[in-house]
Design a protein around this motif. Structure first.
Motif, short mmCIF file in Angstrom:
data_model
loop_
_atom_site.label_atom_id
_atom_site.label_comp_id
_atom_site.label_asym_id
_atom_site.label_seq_id
_atom_site.Cartn_x
_atom_site.Cartn_y
_atom_site.Cartn_z
N THR A 104 5.66 -5.12 -12.53
CA THR A 104 5.08 -6.26 -12.84
C THR A 104 5.32 -6.85 -14.18
OG1 THR A 104 2.84 -4.61 -12.31
CG2 THR A 104 2.42 -6.49 -14.03
N GLY B 149 -0.78 -4.62 -15.73
CA GLY B 149 -1.14 -5.35 -14.40
C GLY B 149 -2.39 -3.79 -13.81
N GLN C 182 -1.19 -7.39 -10.37
CA GLN C 182 0.02 -5.91 -10.35
C GLN C 182 0.87 -6.42 -9.03
OE1 GLN C 182 -1.74 -2.33 -9.53
NE2 GLN C 182 -1.08 -1.51 -10.94
N ILE C 183 2.62 -5.73 -9.36
CA ILE C 183 3.62 -5.28 -8.39
C ILE C 183 4.12 -3.85 -8.31
CG2 ILE C 183 5.71 -6.22 -7.28
CD1 ILE C 183 3.65 -7.97 -8.10
N SER D 282 6.51 0.25 -10.65
CA SER D 282 5.56 -0.36 -10.60
C SER D 282 5.72 -1.48 -12.70
CB SER D 282 4.01 0.06 -11.12
OG SER D 282 4.67 0.67 -9.03
N ILE E 264 1.53 -13.77 -15.98
CA ILE E 264 1.03 -11.95 -15.70
C ILE E 264 0.04 -12.68 -16.35
CG2 ILE E 264 1.41 -11.78 -18.80
CD1 ILE E 264 2.56 -9.58 -17.25
#
Lengths: 96, 493
Positions: free
Chosen positions: B344, B325, B331-332, B340, B94
């Motif tokens: 993340t 993120g 960041q997802i 999100s 992360i």
């Protein structure tokens, strides 16, 4: 034993996306750890104050003066999602 | 001169007397890292270019006649401590790629003192673990046996110093994360009193327990590291504004009349017989040196583990809420902001998720008083036990770890058994005490054993004095691990 809906509720509170396998695994493991914690119930702590910090200090003040802080370049260095010196995120409020 | 086999103190002597240079020592260390760290895997990131620059600057200061305990000395930093311009990940996906814009207080202190920062060492993700197996990147090997763990969470720092890939290192000790790996790697590791060293710029795990803690191959080396990083910092509101004593001055070898408490609770079930024997022999040695032994009791110590595993995850769940993120880290992208965020945060590894879940549960409505509130009250009882003991004795002596280095994978799937690795170290973190681990023997498999010496609030000099007297009367610290040649096949891959 924690129930699966309880696991899902905690995951939501913690803002964690869990896979189905993770939910099953955490249900088992967290229940085992929480069972282990039950030993604390043996102790009568009605008259015992809580400890938040090992070496308690209170009311740490400083003078109100301006110190150098990070440049905006530094602040945005670790993200690509920024615009006009602001962090950019997905919409919170959507148009109806 | 084989530069990498010198201790920190020996290197300082060689630098001071002009027998070598910081640039030469830095080059020797980096060459050795290139040659053997593929076996040990202690470093996550090397900062060799910056290190050579720092070494050159240090050599100029040495030539100008300057002296500090670490001037020109190559050291390693646990990757949970921020280093300006050098990637800092906390062992987590992360924070993959995160470049801190500033140095932590302790890094500033090291740089001011002229230390050379070689690189960032591996850690269990967010310092949660006792083996480095929870690192998102790889598992560090114990230089004494590459099939075994170095301990953790500061296992990368410990393995680096043990394998002569740094002269000293910083770790963090929230529940034993420096003393336990020191014990497993035949090093001295000292957890200072909470507030002795600033946490500013250290990635937070459990804020009421976290403390930066140094490693050295000897007591004097560890004392030199502590000397430089200890001190008041107004940017950490829990930092103690108390003078820092001259720790080297405490290393006299004289412990005549020192009162040592031995709590029998630390010698019960779960303690390996060889470890128990080595620790009891070490305590006898201290008596031979003039100390006196006093049986003491820490009656609430058996509650320390459950208290710790409620308080630390609760604080972690709050501290780790910041990883979204948005400002740093990968960041997802999901369907909306909440989606999100959750996706993340799925980048956290299993142990971190487990502790966030446990902490969130302990803090959630309806359970707060029963779990977190209860744990804080029992913490008071444990703190009182230590305070009471220190009215009777100067130092408490126990084993550091119940077992020697365990095999990689042995405890990985059983969180509770991994948590028990810290059973003797974490009580201290709940209290206002300090403690260290000093080498005190080897088991029949040739694995190191550590003696834990604990002291009262800000009594770091007292435990260093006791450890130094013991160390000077024994030779355990002089043994070094022998790494296999790089060509030999790696077992159990």
């Amino acid at each position: 034993m924690l129930t699966l809906p309880e696991v899902e509720k905690i995951a939501h509170l913690a803002r964690l996306h869990l896979t189905e396998a993770e939910k099953q695994q955490f249900q088992q493991q967290l229940s085992a750890v929480l069972d282990y914690m039950a030993v604390l119930e043996q102790l009568d702590t009605r008259d015992v104050p809580p400890t938040a910090h090992a070496v308690p200090q209170q009311n740490i003040w400083r003078e109100d003066y301006i110190e150098p802080s990070l440049t905006t370049e530094d602040v945005f260095f670790n993200t690509s999602q920024h615009e006009q010196q602001q962090f950019k995120i997905q919409s919170v409020l959507l148009d109806e | 001169m084989d530069l990498t086999s010198l201790t920190l103190t020996e290197l300082r002597h060689a630098l001071r007397t002009g027998q070598t240079t910081s640039a030469a020592a830095t080059e020797a260390i980096i060459n050795r890292i290139v040659a053997v760290d593929n076996q040990v895997q202690s470093y996550l990131t090397l900062a060799d270019e910056l290190a050579y620059q720092q070494a050159e600057a240090a050599d100029q200061r040495i030539a100008a006649g300057e002296e500090t305990p670490l001037l020109g000395v190559p050291v390693a930093i646990k990757d949970i401590i921020c280093t300006a311009g050098v990637e800092t990940t906390a062992g987590s996906k992360i924070l993959d790629g995160f470049i801190p814009p500033y140095d932590a207080f302790v890094v500033q202190k090291l740089k001011e003192a002229g230390a050379v920062i070689i690189g960032k060492t591996n850690t269990d993700e967010f310092a949660m673990g006792s083996s480095t197996e929870n690192s998102a990147f790889f598992t560090t090997r114990n230089p004494w046996d590459l099939r075994r763990v170095p301990g953790g969470s500061s296992g990368g720092s410990a393995a680096a110093v043990a394998a002569q890939l740094a002269y000293g290192a910083l770790g963090t000790d929230t529940g034993g994360s420096v003393r336990q790996p020191a014990s497993l790697c035949n090093l001295v590791g000292l957890r200072p009193t909470y507030g002795r060293v600033s946490r500013w710029g250290v990635i937070a795990f459990a804020s009421s327990l976290d403390q930066v803690a140094p490693f050295g191959r000897t007591v004097a080396d560890c004392a030199a590291m502590l000397q430089v990083v200890a001190g008041y910092d107004p940017r950490d509101s829990t930092s103690l504004n108390e003078p820092v004593p001259d720790y080297a001055a405490a290393l006299t070898g004289d412990i005549q009349g020192l009162k040592i408490g031995v709590p029998e609770q630390f010698f019960g079930n779960g303690l390996n017989e060889e470890v128990a024997q080595a620790v009891r022999t070490a305590i006898d040695k201290l008596v031979g040196l003039g100390a006196t032994i006093h049986p003491i009791s820490l009656p609430h110590i058996r509650y320390a583990l459950p208290v710790y595993y409620l308080i630390a995850p609760a604080e972690a769940s709050a501290n780790l809420a910041r990883y979204d993120g948005i400002r740093y880290g990968p960041q997802i992208n999901g369907d909306d902001l909440l989606d999100s965020l959750k996706k993340t945060r799925a980048l956290f590894g299993p142990e971190v998720k487990r502790r966030i879940m446990l902490g969130s549960y302990a803090l959630s409505a309806g359970y707060y008083e029963a779990y977190y509130g209860k744990a804080q009250k029992v913490r008071t009882l444990i703190t009182r036990d230590f305070k009471e003991a220190f009215t009777q004795v100067d130092v408490i002596a126990t084993p550091t770890s119940p077992v020697t280095a365990f095999r990689i994978g042995e405890k990985a799937d059983d969180p509770l058994s991994m948590y028990l690795a810290d059973i003797y170290t974490l009580p201290l973190n709940l209290s206002a005490s300090c403690g260290l681990s000093v080498p005190c023997g080897f088991d029949s498999q040739g694995l190191p054993i550590g003696l834990q010496l604990m002291g009262d609030t800000l009594q770091e000099a007292t435990i260093l004095k006791a450890a130094y007297a013991y160390e000077q009367a024994t030779a355990w610290h002089k043994r070094l691990p022998v790494l296999q040649s790089p060509s030999s096949p790696d077992e159990e891959e």
